[in-house]
Design an enzyme around this catalytic site. Structure first.
Site, mmCIF file in Angstrom:
data_model
loop_
_atom_site.group_PDB
_atom_site.id
_atom_site.type_symbol
_atom_site.label_atom_id
_atom_site.label_comp_id
_atom_site.label_asym_id
_atom_site.label_seq_id
_atom_site.Cartn_x
_atom_site.Cartn_y
_atom_site.Cartn_z
ATOM 1 N N LYS A 165 -2.734 46.003 -26.464
ATOM 2 C CA LYS A 165 -3.720 45.273 -27.268
ATOM 3 C C LYS A 165 -4.736 46.304 -27.768
ATOM 4 O O LYS A 165 -5.575 46.785 -27.016
ATOM 5 C CB LYS A 165 -4.404 44.188 -26.445
ATOM 6 C CG LYS A 165 -5.319 43.318 -27.290
ATOM 7 C CD LYS A 165 -5.807 42.110 -26.529
ATOM 8 C CE LYS A 165 -6.528 41.123 -27.440
ATOM 9 N NZ LYS A 165 -7.632 41.714 -28.199
ATOM 10 N N CYS A 202 -30.524 77.086 -1.160
ATOM 11 C CA CYS A 202 -30.888 75.753 -1.648
ATOM 12 C C CYS A 202 -30.171 74.712 -0.789
ATOM 13 O O CYS A 202 -28.941 74.696 -0.720
ATOM 14 C CB CYS A 202 -30.484 75.600 -3.107
ATOM 15 S SG CYS A 202 -30.664 73.915 -3.693
HETATM 16 S S1 IVH Z 1 -1.067 39.456 -32.272
HETATM 17 C C1 IVH Z 1 -1.224 35.210 -33.675
HETATM 18 N N1 IVH Z 1 -0.878 41.845 -31.221
HETATM 19 O O1 IVH Z 1 -6.328 40.848 -30.823
HETATM 20 C C2 IVH Z 1 -1.705 36.348 -32.897
HETATM 21 N N2 IVH Z 1 -3.024 41.023 -31.781
HETATM 22 O O2 IVH Z 1 -7.118 37.814 -30.248
HETATM 23 C C3 IVH Z 1 -2.034 37.468 -33.749
HETATM 24 N N3 IVH Z 1 -4.844 42.605 -31.317
HETATM 25 O O3 IVH Z 1 -8.272 40.565 -33.332
HETATM 26 C C4 IVH Z 1 -2.440 38.656 -32.994
HETATM 27 N N4 IVH Z 1 -3.582 44.218 -30.546
HETATM 28 O O4 IVH Z 1 -6.339 42.092 -34.035
HETATM 29 C C5 IVH Z 1 -1.701 40.901 -31.699
HETATM 30 N N5 IVH Z 1 -0.562 43.953 -30.310
HETATM 31 C C6 IVH Z 1 -1.388 43.010 -30.799
HETATM 32 C C7 IVH Z 1 -2.768 43.194 -30.868
HETATM 33 C C8 IVH Z 1 -3.563 42.174 -31.360
HETATM 34 C C9 IVH Z 1 -4.811 43.846 -30.830
HETATM 35 C C10 IVH Z 1 -6.081 41.884 -31.703
HETATM 36 C C11 IVH Z 1 -6.003 41.206 -33.026
HETATM 37 C C12 IVH Z 1 -7.022 40.105 -32.930
HETATM 38 C C13 IVH Z 1 -7.056 39.830 -31.479
HETATM 39 C C14 IVH Z 1 -6.420 38.494 -31.200
#
Ligand code: IVH
Length: 677
Positions: free
Chosen positions: A118, A436
């Protein structure tokens, strides 16, 4: 179009394709195939032709990645498909519940998941029409975002046009814009030098760079894009079976995707992936705040559908937050083992990175002024993995009027000795050396630490008392401790006193690598200590090695070599080592190394006589080393004497040696001979 124009167009197409391919190799694959100079030459050629034929310039040309005229405001974009959020989980039990629900809805016993990091950046949507990048937008509230097309065009890893044959009429790619950790550090350094804004973390740096009305500024910022999905698309070019196939397809279109993405089975697979990525987190080139699980089958995804604003087929499993906000109550100066003075922030306790933190390092005076940290400020604290918590930045908006700037003391707070800051160094150091108490305490704590001699129970409080009461002055004193001295200390029951004595006794049996590390030689960490132990096989070999010998060891350069020489040149250090050995601290020396070099050693079997005072060693020490290498030391010079070692104010042995023609050595020459194998 006439003949020449057609030719020019063809040349432009070719050049643009070439340059975009090199961009892809450089910015996405991190594997350039041509030298920078060649790239620059092609780029200038393209610029040149475009200047001559301005009518043929298109927005997809790599020359347009430098940014355009500043905007007054961003336009609003309504997303064709909303940009949803993800349901969050923090605990394994929540992941189990997610997997159970998925299985129940799908009526299956096991589910395949696509799993990926993520990214901790900013969500963007990229719209390609007939393979050409047309608009790019922020997430906004999920339904309406801002048009940041001009800024996104400057992000080199975003393809401006898709070269593949298999491109649908319309493709909307979703992903994250971020800044790599290394790029962030470099950008901040550069900004600091120019007196410009310092960013708190890579995410803020990416956000600040992307939301610039002047895209020429964005173009100077090292932003990256990573694709993690598309808006559902039934075009036959687009894979229709799995999410992982879509990710592969995006990669084939030259979109950057996470190398860590993979496919796993069931809840156990999810949790194993979480642990694996969690362990890699600090080493990844970008910040992540968790991992994302997605049901891999697109048919199953459709079956699961959505709840509220999040898909039921996906879950974000978050790591503990690495940053938190708290108040800086005071700044103390800590004295390290090598005398380095480190300003440490005392904080209002705050839960970050999975633990409660009350202290955080401020590194040094430069860092404090760079971040403009003042006592009383509200600060952002970061604790990443095993790294010492640090103050990252100040929340300036919350600075109280009476916030106090910090001044680095000119004297050591522990011993009052002058603190000096060497030219070119960021840290001030106490000049009190082992006089020290703070340095002494740190040296003893280091000696007793787990990876050194591992004396269990010898912690900070006990060492404080031992040093403050002048019971222990250096590590060798530890081995002279008796039950009475210990039991008389505050809060020390007889039982724990005898436990500590037992631990001290146990520590006597150690390894050469641990012992070298325990000495606390500046610049010699655990790994170097191991290398030195392996290379020299015995402490004596190490102690009499010169620079040339030392730098033969992997990772030992002139600076480390000098630290080692300085350490052993110090009489006090040699005495402590001698006392430690006399108390029974011992290790198995590498017999092989020792015996081989013994037999072939230049000194083996030779007879020595010592006279006068040597500059750096006592006669006893010289005798011991000579004997270690198989030499013999006698009291009078005869024809059988091989060498006479001569110091200051030599006696009659010197005259006798000259009359008999025996080879004379000074300390320097003796050392050279000791190193001759
Ligand atoms: S999928 C329908 N995959 O997390 C779901 N999101 O809460 C669409 N994000 O701001 C998101 N890494 O930009 C997905 N590997 C990943 C991600 C990701 C970061 C962020 C996304 C959004 C938040 C979603």
């Amino acid at each position: 179009m006439n003949q020449t124009l057609e030719n020019v167009q063809r040349q432009l197409d070719l050049l643009r394709q070439q340059i975009e391919l090199y961009n892809y190799q450089y910015y996405v694959l991190d594997a350039p195939t041509i030298p920078d100079a060649e790239y620059d030459r092609l780029f200038r050629k393209l610029q040149h032709i475009e200047q001559e034929y301005p009518a043929l310039v298109t927005l997809e040309s790599p020359t347009q990645r430098v940014g355009a005229a500043p905007l007054k405001a961003f336009l609003q974009v309504i997303h064709d498909a909303p940009m949803l959020s993800l349901a969050n989980a923090f605990e394994a039990i929540e992941v189990e519940a997610f997997d159970r629900r998925v299985r129940e809805v799908l009526k299956v016993s096991a589910v395949e998941y696509a799993v990926e990091p993520k990214f901790d950046g900013l969500a963007v949507s990229l719209r390609y029409e007939n393979g050409v990048f047309k608009t790019g937008a922020t997430r906004g509230d999920g339904y309406t975002g801002e048009d940041i097309t001009l800024n996104l065009r400057t992000v080199k890893s975003i393809p401006l046009s898709l070269s593949s044959e298999r491109v649908p009429k319309l493709l909307e790619v979703r992903g994250e814009v971020l800044m790599l950790k290394d790029d962030f550090v470099r950008l901040n350094k550069w900004h600091f030098e120019k007196g410009e804004k310092i960013f708190a973390n890579p995410r803020n740096a990416a956000a600040g760079s992307l939301r610039q009305l002047d895209s020429a500024v964005t173009a100077t910022r090292p932003l990256k894009f990573f694709a993690y999905g598309i808006v559902p698309n039934d075009d036959s070019c687009v894979p229709q079976d799995t999410h992982s196939a879509i990710i592969q397809y995006l990669s084939s279109l030259h979109f950057p995707v996470a190398q860590e993405s993979t496919v796993v089975n069931g809840c156990a697979g999810l949790l194993a992936y979480y642990r694996k990525i969690g362990a890699q987190r600090d080493q990844l080139p970008y910040d992540i705040d968790g991992v994302v699980y997605k049901v891999n089958s697109l048919a199953q995804q459709a079956e699961l559908g959505y709840v509220a604003r999040a898909p039921r087929f996906a879950l974000a499993h978050k790591f503990p937050a690495q940053e938190a906000v708290t108040r800086l109550l005071d700044i103390h100066v800590q004295v390290g083992r090598t005398g380095a003075l480190t300003p440490v922030a005392r904080l209002e306790p705050v839960f970050v990175g999975g633990v409660t933190v009350t202290n955080a390092t401020l590194h040094n005076a430069d860092e404090i002024s760079r971040k403009d940290v003042r006592i009383g400020d509200t600060v952002i604290v970061r604790r990443a993995g095993d790294v010492i918590p640090e103050v990252v930045s100040v929340v300036l908006a919350q600075r109280p009027e009476n916030a106090q700037p910090f001044i680095m003391p000119q004297h050591c707070p522990a011993c009052g000795a002058k603190a000096v800051r060497a030219v070119g160094e960021a840290v001030s150091r106490c000049t009190g050396g082992l006089f020290c108490p703070a340095q002494r305490k740190q040296a003893i704590l280091h000696f007793a630490s787990r990876r050194a001699l591992d004396i269990e129970g010898l912690g900070e409080k006990l060492v404080d008392q031992l040093v403050d009461n002048v019971i222990v002055r250096n590590p060798a004193d530890l081995y002279q401790l008796g039950i009475l001295a210990l039991a008389n200390l505050e809060r020390m029951a007889e039982k724990s006193a005898s436990n500590i004595l037992a631990a001290i006794e146990k520590s006597k049996q150690t390894t050469l690598a641990r012992f070298i590390y325990a000495l606390g030689i500046r610049n010699v960490g655990e790994v170097t200590a191991k290398d030195l132990a392996l290379h020299f096989g015995s402490l004596d070999h190490l102690m009499c090695a010169d620079v040339e010998k030392l730098i033969q060891v992997a990772d030992v350069g002139p600076v480390v070599a000098q630290s080692i020489l300085d350490f052993f040149a110090e009489k006090h250090n040699r005495e402590v080592i001698e006392r430690l050995r006399a108390s029974g601290v011992s290790w198995e020396e590498n017999e092989m190394t020792t015996s081989i070099s013994m037999k072939s050693h230049a000194i083996n079997g030779k007879t020595f006589v010592l006279t006068g005072t040597l500059p750096n060693m006592t006669r006893e020490e010289a005798k011991e080393i000579i004997e270690k290498f198989g030499g013999k030391v006698t009291g009078s010079v005869s024809k059988k004497t091989d060498y006479v070692v001569v110091g200051e104010d030599p006696g009659s042995k010197y005259d006798k040696a000259i009359s008999l023609g025996v080879t004379l050595l000074d300390e320097e020459k003796l050392k050279t001979l000791l190193q001759t194998v």
